[in-house]
Design an enzyme around this catalytic site. Structure first.
Site, PDB file in Angstrom:
ATOM      1  N   ASP A  14      75.989  15.054   9.388  1.00  0.00           N
ATOM      2  CA  ASP A  14      76.156  13.494   9.758  1.00  0.00           C
ATOM      3  C   ASP A  14      75.029  12.698   9.410  1.00  0.00           C
ATOM      4  O   ASP A  14      74.369  11.888  10.149  1.00  0.00           O
ATOM      5  CB  ASP A  14      76.333  13.513  11.291  1.00  0.00           C
ATOM      6  CG  ASP A  14      77.488  14.398  11.750  1.00  0.00           C
ATOM      7  OD1 ASP A  14      78.474  14.603  11.069  1.00  0.00           O
ATOM      8  OD2 ASP A  14      77.270  15.150  12.787  1.00  0.00           O
ATOM      9  N   GLU A 174      86.287   8.371  13.024  1.00  0.00           N
ATOM     10  CA  GLU A 174      85.158   8.466  13.555  1.00  0.00           C
ATOM     11  C   GLU A 174      84.097   7.930  12.542  1.00  0.00           C
ATOM     12  O   GLU A 174      84.416   7.300  11.587  1.00  0.00           O
ATOM     13  CB  GLU A 174      84.747  10.231  13.648  1.00  0.00           C
ATOM     14  CG  GLU A 174      84.892  10.984  12.401  1.00  0.00           C
ATOM     15  CD  GLU A 174      84.755  12.518  12.745  1.00  0.00           C
ATOM     16  OE1 GLU A 174      84.456  12.866  13.976  1.00  0.00           O
ATOM     17  OE2 GLU A 174      85.200  13.170  12.029  1.00  0.00           O
TER      18      GLU A 174
END
Length: 496
Positions: A14, A174
């Site tokens: 991420d 997301e």
């Protein structure tokens, strides 16, 4: 020049990036590990040096007994008026918060909480205003990318949360990030889940709150159709413009074990992919919308040399940067020296969602030789290849009433098996060696000038496809048992 992906290897998922002056700064998720949110810097986007962590104090993050792959999710790093902000989610407590610092090499603030749900928060600054965005459900119960304006000093919401985009219809929308480029607002996000169907998507509009027009050829970046290709699951990206005006996407992906071995155990890693804008302001990414292992580009000077560290030892790593603990450590059980590690064990095992005496370094590549000398006074200690409390392989020395033994133990789900053990008699010292390849770990004992093979195990049982979760294998040194005491020296992890 040519550069190779990934640009940061091992469990660093991420990624988010920002640039201040001529320097780039990058953060990654850390889940249940502490310190939280690894922090890197680079001058060229290719070579990254870890300079610390954002969450270094117990007061900043609650990790006590958090579930594996819980804890610290997807961070975003931004700079506004000289101050750095890192915003993230503690997924276990369902709290979004941010911390800040005026010194990127120093400590970060106590957390400032924002009363908006969801995960993957983003901060966007414009004209003295701060917008907070993530994926979740807004104040009217509408799901999607959710946005509100906040007071950056207090974290208080100044507007209600509003869903501004529902994506393209893929599952698990997301990882939103907002940018203003040439007068247009670009909203980058991910869909498909952070696995083999992962993809990056985007839309743009004339207002920060939409409406947004979807890019006609979404997904802009995905490897979901590249069956058998090493790099999979690309997505969850962040755009960055370099000093020469070129655009790039920093994003996650993973390397599967082999062409037809659809497993990954090194974790989600950091990849770099070129981005190109057309005359109408839409952008494309990568090689025909995919990320490849090697890009050849004139965007980087031929003077830039991609460097890769191949050997990791106690002497050439730093305890507070390269190494990590499981959840919040009981620091009195660790004596950290330049060339030696002393561990005091407790009754907490690695099979519990707790904080055993454990300190680890991420496995960064498939082929490696991991070794260390171990001197055990009491209890049990050794090397573990750790995915989570239900999936880890241990090469250990144990003391019992008859003396010392070396053992190879496999923990796979509910199956916990000592595969092999060997008596050491009164000898409490051993050289432990693990030889890793893409599909197997081999466990060895070196003693009396002999290399003794104790057994092997498949790497796939430590993969996310088997174990679940969002982490990767950590090479851990541990001690277990009340009163146990162990000394580790000559640690080396050498990638081949």
């Amino acid at each position: 020049m040519k550069y190779n992906n990934p640009v940061i290897k091992g469990f660093y998922p991420d990624p988010s990036v920002c640039k201040v002056g001529d320097t780039y700064y990058l953060v990654c998720s850390s889940m249940q590990y502490f310190p939280g949110v690894p922090l890197f810097e680079s001058k060229d986007l290719i070579n990254w040096n870890q300079i610390g962590h954002c969450l270094t104090r117990e007061s900043q993050i609650q990790l006590d007994k958090v579930n594996s792959s819980g804890g610290v999710f997807a961070p975003t790093i931004r700079n506004n008026n000289g101050r750095f902000y890192m915003t993230t989610t503690n997924d276990t407590t369902h709290q979004n918060f941010y911390v800040w610092t005026d010194d990127i090499y120093g400590e970060w603030s106590e957390p400032v909480y924002v009363d908006q749900g969801g995960i993957d928060p983003d901060l966007y600054f414009e004209n003295g205003k701060t917008f907070f965005m993530g994926n979740g459900t807004d104040d009217q119960g509408i799901g999607g990318i959710v946005q509100c304006e906040i007071d950056i000093e207090s974290g208080n919401k100044l507007t209600s949360s509003r869903s501004i985009w529902q994506g393209t219809g893929g599952r698990f929308l997301e990882a939103p990030h907002m940018y203003k480029i040439n007068g247009k607002y670009y909203l980058l996000a991910a869909e498909g889940g952070t696995e083999f169907g992962h993809m990056a998507i985007y839309a743009r509009g004339d207002s920060i709150s939409g409406p947004f027009e979807e890019y006609l050829y979404n997904p802009v970046l995905t490897n979901r159709n590249l069956g058998g290709y090493e790099i999979q699951a690309v997505g969850h990206g962040d755009l960055i413009q370099d000093n020469n005006g070129n655009w790039w996407m920093i994003h996650l992906g993973f390397r599967q074990m082999g062409q037809w071995l659809t497993y990954h155990h090194l974790g989600r890693e950091v990849f770099l992919t070129p981005v190109t804008f057309d005359e109408e302001g839409w952008f494309t990414a990568g090689h025909s919308g995919t990320t490849i292992t090697c890009f050849e580009t004139n965007r980087l000077s031929d003077d830039v040399v991609q460097k890769e560290k191949k050997s990791f030892t106690f002497e050439n790593t730093e305890w507070d940067k390269d190494w990590c603990y499981l959840r919040l450590p009981h620091t009195h059980n660790y004596i950290l020296e330049q060339n030696k590690l002393t561990l005091k064990g407790t009754e907490i095992t690695m099979d519990q969602p707790d904080s055993p005496t454990f300190i680890g370094i991420r496995q960064k590549d498939f082929n490696a030789i991991i070794s260390c000398d171990l001197s055990l006074m009491h209890g049990e200690a050794g090397i573990t290849l750790y995915m989570d409390e239900h999936h880890h392989y241990d090469l250990a020395v144990r003391k019992d009433k008859n003396g010392y033994k070396v053992l190879e133990r496999l923990n796979i789900g509910d199956i916990k098996s000592i595969e092999n053990e060997m008596d050491l008699g009164s000898n409490n010292q051993a050289t432990l060696i693990i030889r890793a390849s893409h599909d197997r770990y081999n466990f060895h004992l070196y003693t009396d000038g002999k290399d003794i093979h104790l057994g092997s195990a498949q790497t796939k049982y430590l993969s996310s496809e088997v174990a679940g979760g969002f982490t990767g294998v950590i090479i851990g040194l541990y001690a277990y048992g009340q009163g146990s005491l162990a000394e580790f020296s000559k640690f080396k992890c050498e990638y081949l």
